[in-house]
Enzyme design. Structure first.
Site, PDB file in Angstrom:
ATOM      1  N   GLU A   1     -11.143  -1.791  -3.467  1.00  0.00           N
ATOM      2  CA  GLU A   1     -10.494  -1.080  -2.364  1.00  0.00           C
ATOM      3  C   GLU A   1      -9.413  -0.133  -2.901  1.00  0.00           C
ATOM      4  OE1 GLU A   1      -8.867  -4.141   0.145  1.00  0.00           O
ATOM      5  OE2 GLU A   1      -7.161  -4.521  -1.196  1.00  0.00           O
TER       6      GLU A   1
ATOM      7  N   ASP B   1       0.830  -1.212   0.000  1.00  0.00           N
ATOM      8  CA  ASP B   1       0.000   0.000   0.000  1.00  0.00           C
ATOM      9  C   ASP B   1       0.869   1.268   0.000  1.00  0.00           C
ATOM     10  OD1 ASP B   1      -1.925  -1.969   0.396  1.00  0.00           O
ATOM     11  OD2 ASP B   1      -2.064  -1.578   2.542  1.00  0.00           O
TER      12      ASP B   1
END
Length: 358
Positions: free
Chosen positions: A234, A54
Site C-alpha cells: 500500500e 500517512d
C-alpha cells in the site's frame, strides 16, 4: 547549530582587447568575489510530531504544506496547513479545505473514513486525492478534490470518484508523472474480498480521469511483505532522481512492528508493463530496535538547501499499533548509480534549517 561551507567560484570571459590605444590609462580588471554558501543545521529529535499517520508534506516554491484527514479520520474531511518546515509538521493553524456531506438526503458514498489524503500541484492547479467510503471499509474508493484558488489552504471542491473500469476497492491513490504522461498508482483488491492489497497503475487523461485498464505492479510475495493478514502492499509514492523514476510503497500490516518500505524502479520504457519495473527483494527501510517500529507510508520533499527528505510515520514503542504512530523525518541520499539510499530510522537528525550566502 553547525555550518557547512561551500565555495562557489565563477568565471567570465575577459572583455575584448581594444584595437586602438586607449586615450586613458586602463583600469585594473575587477577581481571576482567568491560566494560562500553556509548551510545552517539544527539537531532535530524524532518524532517531529507526537501523533499522526500517512503524512503528506509538499513543497511549493518556498512554502510547505501538510495535508491530513480532518477533523478526525472517520468523519469525512481534509485539512491543509502551511507549515514553516519539514521538521515542524503540525495541524495548528490549518484550514478545513473540504467537509464531506452528511446532511439528511445527501449522497453518503464518500462521507466517511477519509484515509491518507495527498495534495498535488498538477498542470497549474491544486488537487487532493483521498480514499473514503460510506462508513463500511468494503466501499472504500478513491476520490478527487480540486482547489478553488492558487492557495491550497483555501476551500476545495468535490470533483468525483477516480476509478479504472474494474471499479474495485481502492485506497492510497497518488500520481506519478513519466515522460510528460500522468499515471495513477494506488493500493487495491484484485476482487471483492479483503484477502490482499496490491499496487496498481493506470494511465490518466487528465488529473481526475483514468482512461485505461489497471495493471498490477506489485503483490505481497516476499516474507517481509507478508506479515499480518490481509497481505498488504500500500501507500505507493513516486520518487524521481536524475531521470530515474521510483515507486516507494509500504508492506506488511500497518498495525505491526514489521511494517516497512519496499521499492519499484522503472527500468523500461513502458510504465504500464510490469516487466519494466524492478522490485527490491529486501526492505529499503525497516524497523530499528530501540529506535523506531513499523516505519512506513512515506512522502518526499526537499529542504531549504535542496536535500531530499522522507516524511513517514513510525512508532516509538513496540506493539503500539495504529494508536502509537507518530511522524518522523529522515534524509535520503543516492548511490553512484543514482538509486536512493534511505538508511535507518534515527531518533536524532541534523536538519538544514536555512541557507546563508556571503
Amino acid at each position: 547549530t553547525t555550518a557547512a561551507e561551500v565555495t562557489d567560484a565563477t568565471t567570465e570571459a575577459p572583455a575584448d582587447t581594444p584595437t586602438e590605444a586607449p586615450t586613458e590609462a586602463p583600469t585594473e580588471p575587477e577581481t571576482e568575489e567568491e560566494t560562500t554558501v553556509k548551510v545552517i543545521y539544527e539537531t532535530v529529535q524524532n518524532p517531529v510530531a507526537p501523533a499522526g499517520a500517512d503524512p503528506w508534506v509538499v513543497r511549493h516554491g518556498d512554502k510547505y504544506y501538510y495535508c491530513y484527514s480532518s477533523p478526525v479520520w472517520f468523519f469525512g474531511g481534509v485539512g491543509v496547513a502551511e507549515i514553516p518546515s519539514i521538521h515542524k509538521v503540525s495541524t495548528e493553524g490549518g484550514s478545513q479545505v473540504y467537509t464531506a456531506p452528511t446532511e439528511e438526503g445527501a449522497d453518503l458514498s464518500h462521507s466517511f473514513e477519509y484515509w491518507a489524503p495527498e495534495l498535488h500541484y498538477i498542470q497549474g492547479e491544486w488537487y487532493i486525492y483521498v480514499a473514503c467510503d460510506d462508513g463500511h471499509n468494503e466501499t472504500h474508493r478513491m476520490y478527487v478534490l480540486k482547489g478553488t484558488t492558487q492557495n491550497p489552504t483555501d476551500p476545495f471542491e468535490y470533483v468525483g470518484q477516480i476509478t479504472d473500469p474494474s471499479g474495485k476497492w481502492a485506497i492510497d491513490g497518488s500520481v506519478v508523472e513519466i515522460k510528460g504522461g500522468l499515471y495513477f498508482i494506488w493500493s487495491g483488491w484484485e476482487g471483492d474480498v479483503n484477502v490482499a492489497q496490491h499496487i496498481y497503475i493506470a494511465h490518466m487523461s487528465d488529473p481526475w480521469t483514468i482512461d485505461s485498464e489497471r495493471v498490477m505492479l506489485s503483490t505481497p510475495e516476499y516474507a517481509w511483505e507478508k506479515n499480518g493478514e490481509p497481505l498488504i502492499n500500500e501507500g505507493p509514492t513516486a520518487l524521481y532522481h536524475d531521470g530515474k523514476t521510483f515507486i516507494v510503497y509500504s508492506a506488511s500490516g500497518s498495525w505491526l512492528d514489521d511494517y516497512c518500505l519496499g521499492m519499484l524502479t522503472l527500468t523500461g520504457d513502458n510504465p504500464m508493463d510490469p516487466a519494466c519495473w524492478q522490485k527490491s527483494d529486501t526492505p529499503v527501510f525497516e524497523k530499528r530496535f530501540g529506535t523506531c517500529f513499523g516505519p512506513g507510508h512515506a512522502s518526499f520533499t526537499t529542504a531549504v538547501d535542496g536535500s531530499l527528505w522522507m516524511i513517514y510515520h513510525g512508532n516509538l514503542q513496540s506493539g503500539t499499533g495504529w494508536e502509537g504512530r507518530s511522524i518522523w523525518i529522515s534524509p535520503v541520499t543516492f548511490d553512484k548509480d543514482g538509486n536512493p539510499e534511505f538508511g535507518k530510522p534515527q531518533k536524532e537528525v541534523q536538519f538544514p534549517v536555512r541557507v546563508e550566502t556571503e
